[in-house]
Design a protein around this motif. Structure first.
Motif, PDB file in Angstrom:
ATOM      1  N   LYS A  93       1.358   1.074   9.685  1.00 42.35           N
ATOM      2  CA  LYS A  93       0.226   0.203  10.026  1.00 42.35           C
ATOM      3  C   LYS A  93       0.053   0.232  11.537  1.00 42.35           C
ATOM      4  O   LYS A  93       0.966  -0.145  12.269  1.00 42.35           O
ATOM      5  CB  LYS A  93       0.502  -1.231   9.577  1.00 42.35           C
ATOM      6  CG  LYS A  93       0.229  -1.485   8.116  1.00 42.35           C
ATOM      7  CD  LYS A  93       0.508  -2.930   7.730  1.00 42.35           C
ATOM      8  CE  LYS A  93      -0.359  -3.951   8.386  1.00 42.35           C
ATOM      9  NZ  LYS A  93      -1.698  -4.158   7.853  1.00 42.35           N
ATOM     10  N   LYS A  94      -1.099   0.651  11.977  1.00 43.58           N
ATOM     11  CA  LYS A  94      -1.394   0.722  13.412  1.00 43.58           C
ATOM     12  C   LYS A  94      -1.361  -0.673  14.038  1.00 43.58           C
ATOM     13  O   LYS A  94      -0.856  -0.858  15.133  1.00 43.58           O
ATOM     14  CB  LYS A  94      -2.762   1.367  13.615  1.00 43.58           C
ATOM     15  CG  LYS A  94      -3.228   1.439  15.056  1.00 43.58           C
ATOM     16  CD  LYS A  94      -4.579   2.079  15.176  1.00 43.58           C
ATOM     17  CE  LYS A  94      -5.622   0.978  15.223  1.00 43.58           C
ATOM     18  NZ  LYS A  94      -6.942   1.414  15.578  1.00 43.58           N
ATOM     19  N   ASP A  95      -1.926  -1.643  13.317  1.00 42.94           N
ATOM     20  CA  ASP A  95      -1.950  -3.019  13.795  1.00 42.94           C
ATOM     21  C   ASP A  95      -2.154  -3.947  12.601  1.00 42.94           C
ATOM     22  O   ASP A  95      -2.299  -3.486  11.468  1.00 42.94           O
ATOM     23  CB  ASP A  95      -3.042  -3.224  14.861  1.00 42.94           C
ATOM     24  CG  ASP A  95      -4.428  -2.818  14.381  1.00 42.94           C
ATOM     25  OD1 ASP A  95      -4.827  -3.200  13.256  1.00 42.94           O
ATOM     26  OD2 ASP A  95      -5.130  -2.110  15.131  1.00 42.94           O
ATOM     27  N   GLU A  96      -2.171  -5.225  12.867  1.00 45.28           N
ATOM     28  CA  GLU A  96      -2.260  -6.219  11.796  1.00 45.28           C
ATOM     29  C   GLU A  96      -3.553  -6.112  10.988  1.00 45.28           C
ATOM     30  O   GLU A  96      -3.580  -6.419   9.795  1.00 45.28           O
ATOM     31  CB  GLU A  96      -2.136  -7.622  12.410  1.00 45.28           C
ATOM     32  CG  GLU A  96      -1.918  -8.710  11.382  1.00 45.28           C
ATOM     33  CD  GLU A  96      -1.712 -10.061  12.027  1.00 45.28           C
ATOM     34  OE1 GLU A  96      -2.495 -10.969  11.687  1.00 45.28           O
ATOM     35  OE2 GLU A  96      -0.798 -10.185  12.855  1.00 45.28           O
ATOM     36  N   ASP A  97      -4.635  -5.675  11.619  1.00 46.18           N
ATOM     37  CA  ASP A  97      -5.939  -5.617  10.945  1.00 46.18           C
ATOM     38  C   ASP A  97      -6.236  -4.288  10.266  1.00 46.18           C
ATOM     39  O   ASP A  97      -7.284  -4.137   9.637  1.00 46.18           O
ATOM     40  CB  ASP A  97      -7.059  -5.912  11.958  1.00 46.18           C
ATOM     41  CG  ASP A  97      -6.989  -7.327  12.487  1.00 46.18           C
ATOM     42  OD1 ASP A  97      -6.563  -8.228  11.729  1.00 46.18           O
ATOM     43  OD2 ASP A  97      -7.349  -7.541  13.660  1.00 46.18           O
ATOM     44  N   THR A  98      -5.357  -3.323  10.410  1.00 43.31           N
ATOM     45  CA  THR A  98      -5.583  -1.997   9.835  1.00 43.31           C
ATOM     46  C   THR A  98      -4.597  -1.762   8.704  1.00 43.31           C
ATOM     47  O   THR A  98      -3.395  -1.933   8.889  1.00 43.31           O
ATOM     48  CB  THR A  98      -5.408  -0.899  10.912  1.00 43.31           C
ATOM     49  OG1 THR A  98      -6.268  -1.195  12.010  1.00 43.31           O
ATOM     50  CG2 THR A  98      -5.750   0.468  10.355  1.00 43.31           C
ATOM     51  N   TRP A  99      -5.111  -1.374   7.549  1.00 43.81           N
ATOM     52  CA  TRP A  99      -4.238  -1.076   6.411  1.00 43.81           C
ATOM     53  C   TRP A  99      -3.457   0.212   6.650  1.00 43.81           C
ATOM     54  O   TRP A  99      -3.890   1.088   7.395  1.00 43.81           O
ATOM     55  CB  TRP A  99      -5.063  -0.877   5.148  1.00 43.81           C
ATOM     56  CG  TRP A  99      -5.540  -2.135   4.499  1.00 43.81           C
ATOM     57  CD1 TRP A  99      -5.205  -3.419   4.818  1.00 43.81           C
ATOM     58  CD2 TRP A  99      -6.442  -2.219   3.399  1.00 43.81           C
ATOM     59  NE1 TRP A  99      -5.848  -4.285   3.975  1.00 43.81           N
ATOM     60  CE2 TRP A  99      -6.608  -3.586   3.106  1.00 43.81           C
ATOM     61  CE3 TRP A  99      -7.123  -1.278   2.642  1.00 43.81           C
ATOM     62  CZ2 TRP A  99      -7.439  -4.028   2.066  1.00 43.81           C
ATOM     63  CZ3 TRP A  99      -7.940  -1.721   1.616  1.00 43.81           C
ATOM     64  CH2 TRP A  99      -8.091  -3.078   1.321  1.00 43.81           C
ATOM     65  N   SER A 100      -2.357   0.323   5.955  1.00 36.10           N
ATOM     66  CA  SER A 100      -1.643   1.597   5.874  1.00 36.10           C
ATOM     67  C   SER A 100      -2.321   2.440   4.799  1.00 36.10           C
ATOM     68  O   SER A 100      -3.118   1.925   3.997  1.00 36.10           O
ATOM     69  CB  SER A 100      -0.180   1.356   5.502  1.00 36.10           C
ATOM     70  OG  SER A 100      -0.093   0.865   4.163  1.00 36.10           O
ATOM     71  N   LEU A 101      -1.995   3.720   4.765  1.00 35.84           N
ATOM     72  CA  LEU A 101      -2.483   4.565   3.670  1.00 35.84           C
ATOM     73  C   LEU A 101      -2.039   3.978   2.331  1.00 35.84           C
ATOM     74  O   LEU A 101      -2.816   3.938   1.371  1.00 35.84           O
ATOM     75  CB  LEU A 101      -1.962   5.989   3.822  1.00 35.84           C
ATOM     76  CG  LEU A 101      -2.680   6.844   4.853  1.00 35.84           C
ATOM     77  CD1 LEU A 101      -1.812   8.021   5.279  1.00 35.84           C
ATOM     78  CD2 LEU A 101      -4.018   7.322   4.307  1.00 35.84           C
ATOM     79  N   GLY A 102      -0.800   3.516   2.263  1.00 39.10           N
ATOM     80  CA  GLY A 102      -0.284   2.933   1.028  1.00 39.10           C
ATOM     81  C   GLY A 102      -1.084   1.723   0.579  1.00 39.10           C
ATOM     82  O   GLY A 102      -1.367   1.553  -0.612  1.00 39.10           O
ATOM     83  N   GLN A 103      -1.460   0.871   1.520  1.00 38.66           N
ATOM     84  CA  GLN A 103      -2.279  -0.293   1.167  1.00 38.66           C
ATOM     85  C   GLN A 103      -3.649   0.132   0.656  1.00 38.66           C
ATOM     86  O   GLN A 103      -4.189  -0.473  -0.266  1.00 38.66           O
ATOM     87  CB  GLN A 103      -2.435  -1.217   2.378  1.00 38.66           C
ATOM     88  CG  GLN A 103      -1.181  -1.983   2.708  1.00 38.66           C
ATOM     89  CD  GLN A 103      -1.371  -2.841   3.938  1.00 38.66           C
ATOM     90  OE1 GLN A 103      -1.551  -2.317   5.048  1.00 38.66           O
ATOM     91  NE2 GLN A 103      -1.341  -4.151   3.752  1.00 38.66           N
ATOM     92  N   MET A 104      -4.213   1.186   1.250  1.00 34.33           N
ATOM     93  CA  MET A 104      -5.501   1.675   0.777  1.00 34.33           C
ATOM     94  C   MET A 104      -5.364   2.205  -0.651  1.00 34.33           C
ATOM     95  O   MET A 104      -6.203   1.923  -1.511  1.00 34.33           O
ATOM     96  CB  MET A 104      -6.034   2.774   1.695  1.00 34.33           C
ATOM     97  CG  MET A 104      -7.397   3.288   1.278  1.00 34.33           C
ATOM     98  SD  MET A 104      -7.821   4.857   2.066  1.00 34.33           S
ATOM     99  CE  MET A 104      -6.622   5.946   1.335  1.00 34.33           C
ATOM    100  N   TYR A 105      -4.309   2.974  -0.928  1.00 37.83           N
ATOM    101  CA  TYR A 105      -4.079   3.478  -2.289  1.00 37.83           C
ATOM    102  C   TYR A 105      -3.897   2.312  -3.264  1.00 37.83           C
ATOM    103  O   TYR A 105      -4.420   2.341  -4.383  1.00 37.83           O
ATOM    104  CB  TYR A 105      -2.852   4.402  -2.330  1.00 37.83           C
ATOM    105  CG  TYR A 105      -3.159   5.847  -2.028  1.00 37.83           C
ATOM    106  CD1 TYR A 105      -3.275   6.785  -3.054  1.00 37.83           C
ATOM    107  CD2 TYR A 105      -3.317   6.292  -0.723  1.00 37.83           C
ATOM    108  CE1 TYR A 105      -3.547   8.117  -2.779  1.00 37.83           C
ATOM    109  CE2 TYR A 105      -3.590   7.621  -0.445  1.00 37.83           C
ATOM    110  CZ  TYR A 105      -3.709   8.529  -1.475  1.00 37.83           C
ATOM    111  OH  TYR A 105      -3.989   9.862  -1.204  1.00 37.83           O
ATOM    112  N   GLU A 106      -3.169   1.288  -2.847  1.00 40.24           N
ATOM    113  CA  GLU A 106      -2.971   0.120  -3.716  1.00 40.24           C
ATOM    114  C   GLU A 106      -4.304  -0.572  -3.994  1.00 40.24           C
ATOM    115  O   GLU A 106      -4.595  -0.948  -5.126  1.00 40.24           O
ATOM    116  CB  GLU A 106      -1.965  -0.847  -3.085  1.00 40.24           C
ATOM    117  CG  GLU A 106      -1.665  -2.057  -3.946  1.00 40.24           C
ATOM    118  CD  GLU A 106      -1.059  -1.710  -5.292  1.00 40.24           C
ATOM    119  OE1 GLU A 106      -1.225  -2.530  -6.226  1.00 40.24           O
ATOM    120  OE2 GLU A 106      -0.414  -0.644  -5.447  1.00 40.24           O
ATOM    121  N   HIS A 107      -5.098  -0.744  -2.962  1.00 45.16           N
ATOM    122  CA  HIS A 107      -6.420  -1.357  -3.122  1.00 45.16           C
ATOM    123  C   HIS A 107      -7.274  -0.563  -4.112  1.00 45.16           C
ATOM    124  O   HIS A 107      -7.890  -1.132  -5.015  1.00 45.16           O
ATOM    125  CB  HIS A 107      -7.114  -1.443  -1.757  1.00 45.16           C
ATOM    126  CG  HIS A 107      -8.569  -1.741  -1.834  1.00 45.16           C
ATOM    127  ND1 HIS A 107      -9.070  -2.988  -2.136  1.00 45.16           N
ATOM    128  CD2 HIS A 107      -9.654  -0.929  -1.644  1.00 45.16           C
ATOM    129  CE1 HIS A 107     -10.392  -2.943  -2.138  1.00 45.16           C
ATOM    130  NE2 HIS A 107     -10.771  -1.704  -1.839  1.00 45.16           N
TER     131      HIS A 107
END
Length: 174
Positions: free
Chosen positions: A32-46
């Protein structure tokens, strides 16, 4: 576009997500680059969670004529989205009142079978969605009332929309 054509596009797009999984290290996948940016994993989960519990679920609810209503209209945003066949090429932020919790990514290896199941479930709906008369609708809070075919199309639009985010997150990790 017919449901068969929509599925063909969806299959191509989801295959890109599947193929990309092999290219990420675990560190890149969870970065995660920062608190407001998702990780790739979070995007896949979404993407996978919204496919299973939102897009496909509402498509099926419309086909089964439950948890919705006969008739109803899309709002202005929904009308524009379907008129242009996709989300605008900008970052969208889900309004606070309808935003759920932050996605929590699973291990990278979990996503390939999930994405393959989403494709299989989507393919199984093509014929039924094609035959649906479109009168029964379920509410999409940001877009208004959508029928089974519109939910099915929205599913593909959503994966396509996140390709830009996927590229952005990959570039952060490069």
């Amino acid at each position: 576009m017919s449901p068969t054509e929509v599925y063909s596009n969806l299959e191509t797009i989801i295959q890109q997500y599947i193929d990309s999984l092999e290219q990420y290290s675990d560190e890149q996948f969870f970065f995660k680059k920062d608190e407001d940016t998702w990780s790739l994993g979070q995007m896949y989960e979404h993407l996978t969670a919204s496919s299973q519990f939102f897009f496909l679920a509402n498509c099926i609810r419309c086909l089964e004529k439950r948890k919705g209503q006969e008739g109803g209209e899309k709002n202005q945003f929904g009308e524009k989205l379907f008129k242009y066949g996709g989300f605008p090429p900008v970052k969208l932020k889900i309004p606070e009142p309808i935003r759920g919790p932050e996605p929590i990514a699973k291990p990278k290896a979990d996503y390939k079978p999930i994405l393959e199941k989403i494709l299989s479930d989507s393919k199984a709906l093509i014929e039924t969605v094609s035959k649906d008369e479109g009168e029964y609708k379920a509410l999409q809070v940001a877009m208004g009332w959508l029928n089974a075919q519109e939910w099915y199309f929205l599913h593909e639009m959503h994966y396509r929309h996140h390709l830009r985010q996927k590229t952005e997150l990959e570039n952060i990790n490069a």
